[in-house]
Write an enzyme that holds these catalytic residues in place. Structure first.
Site, short mmCIF file in Angstrom:
data_model
loop_
_atom_site.label_atom_id
_atom_site.label_comp_id
_atom_site.label_asym_id
_atom_site.label_seq_id
_atom_site.Cartn_x
_atom_site.Cartn_y
_atom_site.Cartn_z
N ARG A 82 44.46 53.67 -33.26
CA ARG A 82 44.38 54.32 -31.91
C ARG A 82 45.54 55.35 -31.81
O ARG A 82 46.77 54.83 -32.11
CB ARG A 82 44.63 53.06 -30.90
CG ARG A 82 45.12 53.56 -29.64
CD ARG A 82 45.15 52.53 -28.52
NE ARG A 82 43.51 52.27 -28.29
CZ ARG A 82 43.29 51.51 -27.11
NH1 ARG A 82 44.12 51.23 -26.14
NH2 ARG A 82 41.87 51.12 -26.91
N HIS A 138 36.43 57.67 -27.55
CA HIS A 138 36.52 56.28 -27.50
C HIS A 138 35.08 55.62 -27.86
O HIS A 138 34.44 55.01 -27.17
CB HIS A 138 37.07 55.67 -26.15
CG HIS A 138 37.77 54.54 -26.19
ND1 HIS A 138 37.66 53.70 -27.33
CD2 HIS A 138 38.22 53.60 -25.19
CE1 HIS A 138 38.37 52.48 -27.23
NE2 HIS A 138 38.40 52.36 -25.91
N GLN A 157 34.12 52.01 -27.51
CA GLN A 157 33.98 51.69 -26.05
C GLN A 157 32.44 51.95 -25.76
O GLN A 157 31.55 51.34 -25.10
CB GLN A 157 34.83 52.52 -25.09
CG GLN A 157 34.79 52.10 -23.59
CD GLN A 157 35.28 50.67 -23.36
OE1 GLN A 157 36.29 50.08 -23.70
NE2 GLN A 157 34.26 49.90 -22.84
N ASP A 195 36.72 55.22 -14.81
CA ASP A 195 37.98 55.01 -15.46
C ASP A 195 38.96 55.35 -14.94
O ASP A 195 39.06 56.15 -13.78
CB ASP A 195 37.81 55.65 -17.08
CG ASP A 195 39.03 55.21 -17.92
OD1 ASP A 195 39.60 54.39 -17.86
OD2 ASP A 195 38.95 56.02 -19.03
N CYS A 241 35.79 50.79 -18.27
CA CYS A 241 36.31 50.21 -19.53
C CYS A 241 37.37 49.33 -19.73
O CYS A 241 37.65 48.47 -20.57
CB CYS A 241 36.62 51.38 -20.43
SG CYS A 241 37.88 52.50 -19.75
N ARG A 267 32.70 44.69 -26.40
CA ARG A 267 33.27 45.37 -27.29
C ARG A 267 33.46 44.61 -28.72
O ARG A 267 33.26 45.15 -29.95
CB ARG A 267 34.53 45.85 -26.96
CG ARG A 267 35.05 46.56 -25.53
CD ARG A 267 34.80 47.96 -26.15
NE ARG A 267 35.68 48.45 -27.10
CZ ARG A 267 36.94 48.74 -27.13
NH1 ARG A 267 37.37 48.76 -25.87
NH2 ARG A 267 37.51 49.30 -28.16
N1 CP Z 1 38.77 49.62 -22.93
C1 CP Z 1 39.97 49.51 -24.00
O1 CP Z 1 39.97 50.28 -25.01
O2 CP Z 1 41.01 48.80 -23.61
P1 CP Z 1 42.19 48.30 -24.24
O3 CP Z 1 42.97 49.67 -24.02
O4 CP Z 1 42.91 47.29 -23.94
O5 CP Z 1 42.20 48.41 -25.71
N1 NVA Z 2 40.99 56.79 -20.72
C1 NVA Z 2 41.90 55.72 -20.90
C2 NVA Z 2 41.17 54.50 -21.73
C3 NVA Z 2 41.79 53.31 -21.80
C4 NVA Z 2 41.00 52.18 -22.45
C5 NVA Z 2 43.08 56.02 -21.87
O1 NVA Z 2 42.95 57.01 -22.61
O2 NVA Z 2 44.10 55.55 -21.45
#
Ligand code: CP
Ligand code: NVA
Length: 305
Positions: free
Chosen positions: A102, A129, A132, A224, A264, A292
């Site tokens: 990530r 993502h 997701q 989101d 999400c 997920r």
């Molecule tokens: N939706 C999602 O990726 O959640 P987290 O940021 O908690 O991993």
């Molecule tokens: N768009 C959000 C998604 C979190 C799972 C971010 O990148 O923070």
């Protein structure tokens, strides 16, 4: 498919296979447990941003498939700071069987994949993502029994989640409409890729309509956060821009009466979504969070087994 970084370059057929595998692995798990497809395998998990779902769902997915996972937080390896990304990729490849990362800049996960000898999975970048989006296709498929011919409306920021959803919908024949404030559209290259893929699969993409128009006739209403991780300094400015993009009861009434609501997570209740909608009968957000794990089992099995 050697890595899982974004959805534009994954062949449509492979995504359909991943979804079928996810459905099978979920059913198997619910019936008593998964067979140990990943016995003795370990996933290295690099996190430069916080996470609840991605971190726990990947770790549990590995555990359920007979393997394990190692968490590497931002303080631990100093990706690209303490050590270069190519060096981290090459060193980790000697220890683990797969890497999930990530990151902020999408190029970082691409570079990891370029230098790693093991599969690399994007667990969220500023651009995409994909895990997701695959999990979300599983949730929608479970609810409606199909994906083809459905219509998903995304209301809010044209961010990483929106970009991956647009691509996933294009692959799976789901029509996609998105309402964003001006200046917050999905990036043009991704829009073009999505149009191209949708054209081949008979679905329709509509960009930049008003929320009320985007959700009309929608089977799925998705939102989101207005402020993604790394954009915290823009929070005040964004709050003003996104005011009219809240998924609330009034907006939801413009969608099909049987529409489901997805997010999400994490949610900013009272901003992009109201409590009443998030906790209401049309919400599928917690099933979505669980899925997920089931979708990622398919990705892990496909890449690491
Ligand atoms: N939706 C999602 O990726 O959640 P987290 O940021 O908690 O991993
Ligand atoms: N768009 C959000 C998604 C979190 C799972 C971010 O990148 O923070």
């Amino acid at each position: 498919m050697k890595h899982f970084l974004e959805l534009a370059s994954v062949p449509t057929g492979e995504l359909h296979e991943l979804l079928q595998l996810a459905l099978r692995l979920k059913a198997e798990w619910k019936a008593g447990g998964n067979s140990p497809l990943l016995q003795g395998k370990t996933l290295g998990m690099i996190f430069l941003k916080p996470s609840l779902r991605t971190r726990v769902s990947f770790e549990m997915a590995m555990k359920h498939l007979g393997g394990g996972a190692i968490m590497l937080g931002p303080q631990e390896i100093g990706l690209g700071v303490r050590e270069s990304i190519p060096d981290v990729a090459r060193v980790l490849s000697g220890y683990v069987d797969g890497i999930m990362a990530r990151v902020f800049d999408h190029k970082d996960v691409v570079q990891l994949a370029q230098y790693a000898a093991v599969p690399v999975i994007n667990g969220l970048s500023d651009g995409y993502h994909p895990c997701q989006a695959l999990g979300d296709m599983l949730t929608i498929h479970e609810h409606f029994g199909t994906l083809e011919g459905l219509r998903l409306a995304f209301v809010g920021d044209g961010n990483n989640v929106a970009a991956s959803l647009a691509l996933a919908c294009a692959h799976f024949g789901v029509s996609f409409s998105i309402a964003t404030p001006e200046g917050y559209e999905i990036q043009r290259p991704v829009r073009e890729q999505a149009y191209d893929i949708a054209g081949r699969n008979g679905s329709i993409l509509e960009m930049r309509t008003r929320p009320q128009i985007a959700v009309a006739e929608a089977d799925v209403v998705y939102t989101d956060t207005w402020v993604s991780m790394g954009q915290e300094a823009e929070a005040a400015e964004r709050a003003g821009e996104f005011d009219a993009y809240q998924v609330n009861g009034e907006l939801l009434r413009q969608a099909k009466s049987q529409a489901i609501v997805m997010h999400c997570l994490p949610a900013h209740r009272g901003d992009e979504i109201t409590d009443a909608v998030m906790d209401g009968p049309q919400s599928r957000v917690f099933q979505q969070a669980e899925n997920r794990m089931h979708a990622q089992k398919a990705i892990l099995a496909r890449l690491l087994a």
